[in-house]
Design an enzyme around this catalytic site. Sequence first.
Site: not given
Ligand SMILES: NC(=O)c1ccc[n+]([C@@H]2O[C@H](COP(=O)([O-])OP(=O)(O)OC[C@H]3O[C@@H](n4cnc5c(N)ncnc54)[C@H](OP(=O)(O)O)[C@@H]3O)[C@@H](O)[C@H]2O)c1
Length: 323
Positions: A86, A106, A132, A83, A229, A225, A47
Amino acid sequence: MEILRDADIDSSPLEGKRIAILGYGNQGRAQALNLKDSGIDVVVGLRGGSGSTIEAEAAGLETALLEDAVGSADVVMMLAPDEVHQALYAEIEPRLREGAALGFSHGLSVRFGFVEPRADLDVFLIGPKGPGTALRSLYQQGKGMIALWAVEQDGTGNARKIALAYGQAIGTGRAGLMASSFAEEAEADLFNEQAVVWGGVPELLAAGFETLVAGGISPEVAYLECVGELKLIAELIEARGIAGMREAISNTAELGATVGGRRIVDDSVRSRMAEVLAEVRAGRFAEELRDEEAKGYPRLEAARQEARGALVERVFERLRALS
Ligand SMILES: NC(=O)c1ccc[n+]([C@@H]2O[C@H](COP(=O)([O-])OP(=O)(O)OC[C@H]3O[C@@H](n4cnc5c(N)ncnc54)[C@H](OP(=O)(O)O)[C@@H]3O)[C@@H](O)[C@H]2O)c1
């Protein structure tokens, strides 16, 4: 279950292709860096004014505004929080090239209708089964993380090949790519988050801790406990399976587990688990997630504050200071 590994996968569908990673969070950072190290032309879409721009560029990645990254790419990976998919998809759809591939890690936003992709697109899932940070560190060690893969829509006839080549490029083909579907991945993941590892287990630990403290046991002993663990059993199950874990513990612990486990996780727990699965499938949780985002995350904020203020956290801090 078909499980594919690097030797089964053709990398050529991504040759000369450009991939836009939308979002530079937990998955975005790991996948972008792994792709770059695999020799792929990658751009991180962010963004305007995003604080992540400096961080991504410092890591040697090209960055661009979301719409420019999307317009320049053959493959676009949706790695912003579920979230916001969309609204994000509505914003980028006009910039998606004809016949581009749209990827997810996902299945939620496609399974529950947050995103209804244009008919010409290839729509695929590569869902690494872990955070990640681990996806990146395993890649750097020459290893990989298991992932689920699926194709939801095959606009060009190449969706399968692109999905698998993408999974290979982020390192998941080193461990194994398991065939699934958006629905299966999303439903199983949301179920587990609520009922088992992320929802059920921490509540069980806290309830055990609180029961011992209420029964006059010191908070430190109760913590060691009931909470301390967990790592031991996780490592044993990872290395030996559940049956192997039981064989590795003392007879006292094994008999305790046999007597107590089914008493705590009884049929009433199983029946509530079935309720959770049914609600997930009906889309109730997906709606709650969308509502939570629209209201500015009040439930998440309240839950975080409550968790931070709990006695079990103060004991954790005290014990952590010892190590
Ligand atoms: N977390 C995991 O390890 C994991 C594991 C498996 C699958 N997934 C899937 O991977 C996907 C990403 O998850 P995540 O946990 O990596 O997400 P996250 O860390 O919360 O993503 C943050 C990033 O998304 C950007 N963002 C937030 N709102 C936005 C918007 N309205 N428009 C454009 N960019 C926006 C943020 O921008 P800024 O940098 O500008 O703040 C930031 O760069 C999801 O579908 C999740 O279910 C995640």
